[in-house]
Enzyme design. Structure first.
Site, PDB file in Angstrom:
ATOM      1  N   PHE A  45      31.323  29.884  42.054  1.00 14.58           N
ATOM      2  CA  PHE A  45      32.422  30.025  43.006  1.00 14.58           C
ATOM      3  C   PHE A  45      31.843  30.204  44.408  1.00 14.58           C
ATOM      4  O   PHE A  45      30.655  30.479  44.582  1.00 14.58           O
ATOM      5  CB  PHE A  45      33.304  31.214  42.622  1.00 14.58           C
ATOM      6  N   SER A  67      36.750  27.354  34.081  1.00 18.91           N
ATOM      7  CA  SER A  67      36.681  28.692  34.658  1.00 18.91           C
ATOM      8  C   SER A  67      37.505  28.764  35.930  1.00 18.91           C
ATOM      9  O   SER A  67      37.422  27.887  36.791  1.00 18.91           O
ATOM     10  CB  SER A  67      35.235  29.078  34.958  1.00 18.91           C
ATOM     11  N   CYS A  76      35.617  35.823  36.858  1.00 12.42           N
ATOM     12  CA  CYS A  76      35.521  34.516  36.228  1.00 12.42           C
ATOM     13  C   CYS A  76      36.186  34.574  34.855  1.00 12.42           C
ATOM     14  O   CYS A  76      35.714  35.279  33.957  1.00 12.42           O
ATOM     15  CB  CYS A  76      34.054  34.115  36.086  1.00 12.42           C
ATOM     16  N   THR A  87      38.296  32.320  31.579  1.00 17.77           N
ATOM     17  CA  THR A  87      38.372  31.031  30.900  1.00 17.77           C
ATOM     18  C   THR A  87      39.815  30.708  30.528  1.00 17.77           C
ATOM     19  O   THR A  87      40.494  31.533  29.899  1.00 17.77           O
ATOM     20  CB  THR A  87      37.513  31.047  29.624  1.00 17.77           C
ATOM     21  N   ALA A 133      38.314  40.472  28.238  1.00 16.56           N
ATOM     22  CA  ALA A 133      37.422  41.192  27.332  1.00 16.56           C
ATOM     23  C   ALA A 133      37.396  42.676  27.691  1.00 16.56           C
ATOM     24  O   ALA A 133      37.708  43.062  28.829  1.00 16.56           O
ATOM     25  CB  ALA A 133      36.016  40.601  27.413  1.00 16.56           C
ATOM     26  N   HIS A 139      31.268  37.657  38.406  1.00 18.84           N
ATOM     27  CA  HIS A 139      30.841  38.762  37.544  1.00 18.84           C
ATOM     28  C   HIS A 139      30.937  40.055  38.358  1.00 18.84           C
ATOM     29  O   HIS A 139      29.988  40.442  39.042  1.00 18.84           O
ATOM     30  CB  HIS A 139      29.413  38.531  37.054  1.00 18.84           C
ATOM     31  N   THR A 156      31.714  39.453  55.007  1.00 20.65           N
ATOM     32  CA  THR A 156      30.482  39.955  55.609  1.00 20.65           C
ATOM     33  C   THR A 156      30.552  41.466  55.777  1.00 20.65           C
ATOM     34  O   THR A 156      31.519  41.986  56.346  1.00 20.65           O
ATOM     35  CB  THR A 156      30.237  39.307  56.983  1.00 20.65           C
TER      36      THR A 156
END
Length: 381
Positions: A65, A113, A120, A122, A138, A178, A223
């Protein structure tokens, strides 16, 4: 880098960053190119139980990404089920979320994804007519992110982005999707047309947050402005700001003090740290060897040594130059010394008898060692 950085320091930094780039993951998440055949039609619902011919195989291209949000989507449902079928046919408990989006479904396929608030996920089911898709959450995702706190049909929005190919244009930075942990909004204020946020974040991740570095907040590439870290028992926070355009395109401005955000630190910092951990032992071993060579030189020259040439627990002293290392490499072993009165003289590049220290002393009859020539020259030449 500062102007006082040594050449070796710059080489070391380049090595670490280069290693980190090589260690970047090569693709477990994919997004089908726009030329991919879409599966649709009247009232069509594509699920993981559909026939194999309707499931687009995973792309072999490398994808991640960018942190450039494509649209704000909506959470339709969040459900925990105890009848989830596992790989061996047994039943388990799991959480599923249904979301509504438009742009992110362009080219979507089962198994693709999609980043939802920087996570991220699915796609396991797609309803193209209703513009919805289903994802599984999950237990680790629920522990590390704020997705489990969303209330369906409450009007809460989420940031969405499709995965994009590495090597293409990237207006943000490498975002994996992640999430490391959630941060909490401590404060927010307006600075002319900029909107500032102050985020409290766990100390264990603060070493990856640096001023003017990248950070992903709810999937948005931003940033870092200021960083403050007092340790495990103190305050740890960082700030960032949103320009006018970004304020209108993401969900952050709708959040208030006390709300949480998903935070992913710059992955290059993690890979650099791992590469450095592998590099340091080799540097320490090299420094130990150099100190052993230095100790050997001092012994040969009759000086006082702080460590023996066979001692692994070297006492570190002043830095040693490369010229010393070169001299040590060419120095004869101690057993070559013929008697106690003979010493190795570095400037002469030879053994000199202590009773005969004349500078014009010849190594052999008719020859002398000439350092600039790195050779024995016949005196009669």
């Amino acid at each position: 880098h500062t102007s006082h950085a040594s050449y070796s320091d710059k080489i070391m930094v380049s090595f670490i960053l280069g290693t980190a780039l090589l260690l970047l993951p090569h693709g477990s998440h994919a997004f089908a190119p726009s030329s991919t055949r879409r599966i649709g039609g009247s009232n069509s619902i594509i699920s993981s139980s559909s026939s194999p011919s309707k499931i687009k195989p995973s792309s072999t291209r490398h994808n991640m990404f960018t942190g450039i949000i494509e649209e704000m989507g909506e959470v339709i449902s969040l459900e925990t089920r105890d009848d989830m079928t596992l790989w061996d046919g047994s039943k388990g408990t799991g959480t599923e979320m249904v979301l509504k989006g438009d742009i992110v479904l362009d080219g979507a396929y089962l198994g693709c994804s999609i980043s939802v608030n920087g996570v991220c996920l699915t796609a396991t089911e797609i309803d193209e007519d209703a513009k919805t898709f289903k994802v599984g959450l999950a237990p680790e995702t629920l522990r590390k992110t704020n997705l489990g706190t969303y209330v369906p049909e409450s009007g809460q929005r989420v940031n969405m982005e499709r995965a994009s190919e590495i090597g293409g244009r990237n207006s943000g930075h490498f975002v994996q999707g992640h999430v490391d942990n959630v941060g909490t909004i401590m404060d927010q204020w307006i600075d002319e047309n900029s909107l500032f946020f102050k985020i409290a974040f766990p100390y264990e991740f603060m070493r990856y947050v640096v001023p003017k570095g990248f950070i992903a907040i709810d999937g948005t590439s931003l940033t870092v402005c200021d960083v403050h870290s007092e340790g495990e028992d103190g305050e740890n926070w960082f700030t960032f700001m949103l320009v006018e355009y970004t304020q209108k395109k993401i969900i952050l401005p709708s959040k208030k003090v006390g709300d949480t955000v998903n935070v992913e630190v710059d992955v290059l910092g993690k890979y650099s740290e791992r590469a450095w951990e592998a590099f340091v032992p080799k540097m320490e071993a090299l420094e130990t060897k150099v100190k052993q060579l230095e100790a050997r030189l001092l012994d040969l020259e009759g000086g006082e040594s702080t460590a023996s040439s066979t001692d692994n627990n070297v006492v570190y002293g002043e830095p040693i130059g490369l010229s010393n290392v070169a001299a040590a490499a060419t120095a004869p072993a101690p057993e070559q010394v013929k008697n106690d009165t003979e010493k190795w003289v570095r400037a002469e590049q030879t053994f000199i008898n202590a009773d005969d220290m004349r500078r014009d002393r010849k190594n052999t009859d008719g020859t002398e060692w000439v350092r600039t020539k790195q050779s024995f020259i016949d005196t009669q030449y």
